[in-house]
Design an enzyme around this catalytic site. Structure first.
Site, PDB file in Angstrom:
ATOM      1  N   ASP A   1       1.024  -1.497   0.374  1.00 51.52           N
ATOM      2  CA  ASP A   1       0.510   0.144  -0.093  1.00 51.52           C
ATOM      3  C   ASP A   1       0.779   1.299   0.257  1.00 51.52           C
ATOM      4  O   ASP A   1       1.630   1.453   0.993  1.00 51.52           O
ATOM      5  CB  ASP A   1      -0.162  -0.194   1.163  1.00 51.52           C
ATOM      6  CG  ASP A   1      -1.947  -1.136   0.712  1.00 51.52           C
ATOM      7  OD1 ASP A   1      -1.514  -2.106   0.458  1.00 51.52           O
ATOM      8  OD2 ASP A   1      -3.087  -0.875   1.759  1.00 51.52           O
TER       9      ASP A   1
ATOM     10  N   LYS B   1      -6.776   3.365  -3.475  1.00 43.34           N
ATOM     11  CA  LYS B   1      -7.183   3.218  -1.641  1.00 43.34           C
ATOM     12  C   LYS B   1      -7.478   4.764  -1.874  1.00 43.34           C
ATOM     13  O   LYS B   1      -6.565   5.604  -1.930  1.00 43.34           O
ATOM     14  CB  LYS B   1      -6.388   2.511  -1.595  1.00 43.34           C
ATOM     15  CG  LYS B   1      -5.842   2.949   0.828  1.00 43.34           C
ATOM     16  CD  LYS B   1      -4.808   2.070   1.032  1.00 43.34           C
ATOM     17  CE  LYS B   1      -4.948   1.936   2.592  1.00 43.34           C
ATOM     18  NZ  LYS B   1      -4.273   1.676   3.473  1.00 43.34           N
TER      19      LYS B   1
ATOM     20  N   LYS C   1     -10.200   0.086  -2.901  1.00 43.07           N
ATOM     21  CA  LYS C   1     -10.096  -0.040  -1.244  1.00 43.07           C
ATOM     22  C   LYS C   1     -10.196   1.455  -0.096  1.00 43.07           C
ATOM     23  O   LYS C   1      -9.534   2.071  -0.634  1.00 43.07           O
ATOM     24  CB  LYS C   1      -8.369  -0.341  -0.576  1.00 43.07           C
ATOM     25  CG  LYS C   1      -8.298  -0.750   0.581  1.00 43.07           C
ATOM     26  CD  LYS C   1      -7.415  -1.252   0.802  1.00 43.07           C
ATOM     27  CE  LYS C   1      -6.885  -1.222   2.459  1.00 43.07           C
ATOM     28  NZ  LYS C   1      -5.562  -1.901   3.238  1.00 43.07           N
TER      29      LYS C   1
END
Length: 236
Positions: free
Chosen positions: A95, A157, A186
């Site tokens: 991430d 994300k 996400k």
């Protein structure tokens, strides 16, 4: 899609990524992950060696890496070092926070190169680009999502959870309008109830990043019940 105490954890990355998270909190996260089988666990990078060892043998629980966290303002070289170091320790999802300042400055080539370099360094493992939606205009959210897809990222994300503003259904709609089926989405930051989760799944979100306190409340809220929501494509 049917959500229950077995299926919901497979959509959730559980995390201890605050600057003040303690070893005691990490122990609790690992214990909960083992009990509930959350799909992935995240810590700050200094705790990655401990986390990968603690989850050794748990084949259905991945360890994720926080890359360039939380500002995204480190150099691309520093992000690549993060990826290689944490991959060697056993991380299998990455991430990464994008270069937000470059995005807001219109330096799109810089942002794209930064993301693409991390994607290539990850050797095929999923990369989630954190775009920190609460700091962006609608047009910037769309542009960041476009650059993520163009650079080969697996997910867009919404945030780190550090920005202090929650992810909303409108944020997910904006991202989905750009990525379509070319990337997963996400949500992280402000997801605290089952209502939040159901709403965001309805807009196309298929993974959630949720801290320890919030996930305990959500799993208690769900209990042994079953919740029906929209179908959404998931990674695994």
């Amino acid at each position: 899609m049917i959500l229950n105490k077995e299926t919901l954890p497979r959509l959730i990355d559980i995390s201890c990524v605050r600057a003040d998270n303690t070893q005691e909190e990490l122990n609790a996260m690992v214990q909960l992950a083992k009990e509930r089988h959350f799909i992935c666990c995240f810590s700050m990078p200094c705790f990655t060696p401990w986390l990968t060892e603690a989850l050794k043998g748990e084949k259905d629980i991945l360890v994720g890496a926080a890359v360039g966290f939380p500002s995204g303002a480190v150099s691309t070289a520093a992000k690549l070092l993060d990826v290689k170091e944490q991959m060697a320790l056993g991380c299998r999802e990455f991430d990464m926070v994008i270069d937000i300042g470059a995005l807001k400055s219109g330096l799109y080539n810089v942002v794209e190169k930064d993301i693409r370099s991390v994607v290539e360094s990850a050797d095929g493992y999923p990369v989630k680009t954190i775009i920190e939606v609460s700091l962006l205009t609608d047009d910037e959210i769309k542009k960041a999502s476009e650059l993520a897809v163009k650079s080969g990222a697996t997910f867009v994300k919404t945030g780190t959870g550090w920005a202090g503003k929650p992810t909303t259904a409108e944020h997910i709609r904006l991202i989905k309008s750009v990525v379509g089926n070319d990337a997963y989405i996400k949500a992280a930051g402000g997801v605290r109830t089952m209502k939040d989760i159901v709403s965001l799944i309805g807009e196309g979100c298929s993974r959630f990043g949720i801290g320890m306190n919030s996930i305990l409340n959500i799993m208690k809220e769900l209990g042994d019940s079953t919740v029906e929501c929209a179908d959404v494509k998931v990674l695994y």
